[in-house]
Design an enzyme around this catalytic site. Structure first.
Site, PDB file in Angstrom:
ATOM      1  N   ASP A  11       0.868  -1.184   0.000  1.00 24.62           N
ATOM      2  CA  ASP A  11       0.000   0.000   0.000  1.00 24.62           C
ATOM      3  C   ASP A  11       0.898   1.225   0.000  1.00 24.62           C
ATOM      4  O   ASP A  11       2.115   1.125   0.197  1.00 24.62           O
ATOM      5  CB  ASP A  11      -0.875  -0.010   1.276  1.00 24.62           C
ATOM      6  CG  ASP A  11      -1.732   1.244   1.408  1.00 24.62           C
ATOM      7  OD1 ASP A  11      -2.275   1.707   0.390  1.00 24.62           O
ATOM      8  OD2 ASP A  11      -1.845   1.773   2.524  1.00 24.62           O
ATOM      9  N   SER A  12       0.292   2.387  -0.191  1.00 27.04           N
ATOM     10  CA  SER A  12       1.042   3.633  -0.133  1.00 27.04           C
ATOM     11  C   SER A  12       1.552   3.907   1.290  1.00 27.04           C
ATOM     12  O   SER A  12       2.489   4.659   1.472  1.00 27.04           O
ATOM     13  CB  SER A  12       0.134   4.788  -0.541  1.00 27.04           C
ATOM     14  OG  SER A  12      -1.003   4.806   0.298  1.00 27.04           O
ATOM     15  N   CYS A  74      -4.372  -1.259  -1.999  1.00 28.08           N
ATOM     16  CA  CYS A  74      -4.536   0.184  -2.132  1.00 28.08           C
ATOM     17  C   CYS A  74      -5.397   0.435  -3.365  1.00 28.08           C
ATOM     18  O   CYS A  74      -5.108  -0.104  -4.441  1.00 28.08           O
ATOM     19  CB  CYS A  74      -3.151   0.810  -2.311  1.00 28.08           C
ATOM     20  SG  CYS A  74      -3.150   2.564  -2.690  1.00 28.08           S
ATOM     21  N   GLU A 154      -6.193   9.385   9.327  1.00 25.91           N
ATOM     22  CA  GLU A 154      -4.816   9.201   9.784  1.00 25.91           C
ATOM     23  C   GLU A 154      -4.481  10.083  10.985  1.00 25.91           C
ATOM     24  O   GLU A 154      -3.681   9.714  11.837  1.00 25.91           O
ATOM     25  CB  GLU A 154      -3.856   9.508   8.648  1.00 25.91           C
ATOM     26  CG  GLU A 154      -2.983   8.330   8.356  1.00 25.91           C
ATOM     27  CD  GLU A 154      -2.422   8.406   6.973  1.00 25.91           C
ATOM     28  OE1 GLU A 154      -1.587   9.288   6.737  1.00 25.91           O
ATOM     29  OE2 GLU A 154      -2.843   7.601   6.122  1.00 25.91           O
ATOM     30  N   CYS A 186     -11.338   3.108  -0.688  1.00 21.94           N
ATOM     31  CA  CYS A 186     -10.068   3.576  -0.124  1.00 21.94           C
ATOM     32  C   CYS A 186      -9.823   2.722   1.117  1.00 21.94           C
ATOM     33  O   CYS A 186     -10.759   2.465   1.888  1.00 21.94           O
ATOM     34  CB  CYS A 186     -10.164   5.053   0.251  1.00 21.94           C
ATOM     35  SG  CYS A 186      -8.701   5.644   1.146  1.00 21.94           S
ATOM     36  N   HIS A 188      -8.521   3.286   3.843  1.00 26.01           N
ATOM     37  CA  HIS A 188      -8.707   3.909   5.159  1.00 26.01           C
ATOM     38  C   HIS A 188     -10.173   3.856   5.612  1.00 26.01           C
ATOM     39  O   HIS A 188     -10.459   3.972   6.799  1.00 26.01           O
ATOM     40  CB  HIS A 188      -8.326   5.399   5.116  1.00 26.01           C
ATOM     41  CG  HIS A 188      -6.856   5.664   5.069  1.00 26.01           C
ATOM     42  ND1 HIS A 188      -6.039   5.180   4.081  1.00 26.01           N
ATOM     43  CD2 HIS A 188      -6.056   6.395   5.887  1.00 26.01           C
ATOM     44  CE1 HIS A 188      -4.804   5.599   4.283  1.00 26.01           C
ATOM     45  NE2 HIS A 188      -4.784   6.339   5.379  1.00 26.01           N
TER      46      HIS A 188
HETATM   47  N1  DGL Z   1      -4.302   3.611   0.396  1.00 26.01           N
HETATM   48  C1  DGL Z   1      -4.835   4.674  -0.426  1.00 26.01           C
HETATM   49  C2  DGL Z   1      -6.046   4.141  -1.210  1.00 26.01           C
HETATM   50  O1  DGL Z   1      -6.633   3.126  -0.882  1.00 26.01           O
HETATM   51  C3  DGL Z   1      -5.238   5.879   0.386  1.00 26.01           C
HETATM   52  C4  DGL Z   1      -4.088   6.683   0.914  1.00 26.01           C
HETATM   53  C5  DGL Z   1      -3.282   7.389  -0.169  1.00 26.01           C
HETATM   54  O2  DGL Z   1      -3.789   8.269  -0.860  1.00 26.01           O
HETATM   55  O3  DGL Z   1      -2.110   7.035  -0.289  1.00 26.01           O
HETATM   56  O4  DGL Z   1      -6.419   4.740  -2.185  1.00 26.01           O
END
Ligand code: DGL
Length: 269
Positions: A11-12, A74, A154, A186, A188
């Site tokens: 993931d990011s 992600c 976050e 997303c 999150h």
């Molecule tokens: N993990 C990213 C997503 O699911 C969200 C956080 C980011 O923008 O890096 O799109």
């Protein structure tokens, strides 16, 4: 490929830990190897070219570390890199993104109008719409970027009056009138699922992608006869930039504190 090899997840940053948590709950015998690209987060604000570059390098890193399957945990990365990675590694290693399993879930149900919320990168890619319309051309779908939500979560703003106000404001948008399903596109957003359900008074199905993705991982491993019969390995959590606050935040996303290790930049990019 051996059963004992870990599941590679990336993931990011730490949001993908919600997917890792669902995988670990469904497949407790598996060893997880997670990579959070914290130095480049948020992906949601980056270009498709940048995200693709990061995704390819991280996938190579995870494969070299012995992953038996790759999970793109992600939405932003899945939007722009899934098809490319799936093709690149065809016949070598299976790649699971977060979007296709959710599209399969939606097409198997009878929703009149589906709403999608996610980062700017995910929504701009129109990947959900494209895949949905390939499978079900008449499916009504509407999407909107909700870029305040990931940083808000976050920073620990969820389940409070401030987060509920922001969520209500986004979901009141005219686009989402009469939706009967809302996709949390997303990683999150599972943390604000309760607040979204509260907004809709539970009249709308809120689709949490994490469990659907965990099921897709299970099916892939079962088809390849790669499922572990008992837990043997130790999970690893890597990041491209370590900070104490990331380690603390892992509890929110993963349900428990995990020890994170920083990987030197030149080993990946
Ligand atoms: N993990 C990213 C997503 O699911 C969200 C956080 C980011 O923008 O890096 O799109």
């Amino acid at each position: 490929m051996k059963k004992t090899q870990p599941i590679g997840i990336f993931d990011s940053g730490i949001g993908g830990l919600t997917v890792a948590k669902a995988i670990s709950a469904l497949l407790p015998n598996e060893t997880l190897m997670y990579f959070g690209d914290t130095i480049h987060m948020p992906y949601g604000e980056r270009s498709a070219e940048q995200i693709l570059f990061y995704a390819v390098n991280i996938t190579e890193f995870l494969i070299q570390k012995g992953a038996k399957i790759i999970v793109i945990a992600c939405n932003s990365a899945s939007s722009v890199a899934y098809q490319f990675l799936k093709k690149k590694y065809e016949g070598q290693i299976d790649v699971i993104g977060v979007i296709s399993p959710v599209v399969d879930y939606i097409t198997a149900h009878d929703f009149k109008k589906v709403g999608i919320i996610g980062t700017k990168a995910t929504i701009a890619s129109k990947n959900y719409e494209t895949l949905l319309h390939q499978q079900k051309p008449a499916q009504k779908v509407c999407s909107m970027a909700t870029p305040l939500l990931a940083p808000m979560i976050e920073e620990g703003y969820f389940n409070n009056s401030i987060s509920q106000t922001i969520i209500n404001s986004y979901l009141s948008n005219w686009r989402f009138k009469n939706v009967d399903a809302m996709v949390l596109a997303c990683t999150h957003y599972p943390l604000i699922k309760k607040e979204i359900l509260r907004f809709y008074h539970k009249h709308v199905e809120v689709i949490d992608t994490t469990e659907i993705v965990a099921q897709a991982v299970k099916s892939s491993l079962a088809n390849q006869k790669l499922m572990m019969p008992s837990k043997k390995g130790k999970d690893h959590f890597y990041v491209s930039r370590y900070t104490d606050s990331f380690e603390k935040t892992t509890k929110i996303f993963y349900g428990k504190l995990v020890v994170i290790e920083e990987v030197p930049f030149e080993k990946i990019f």
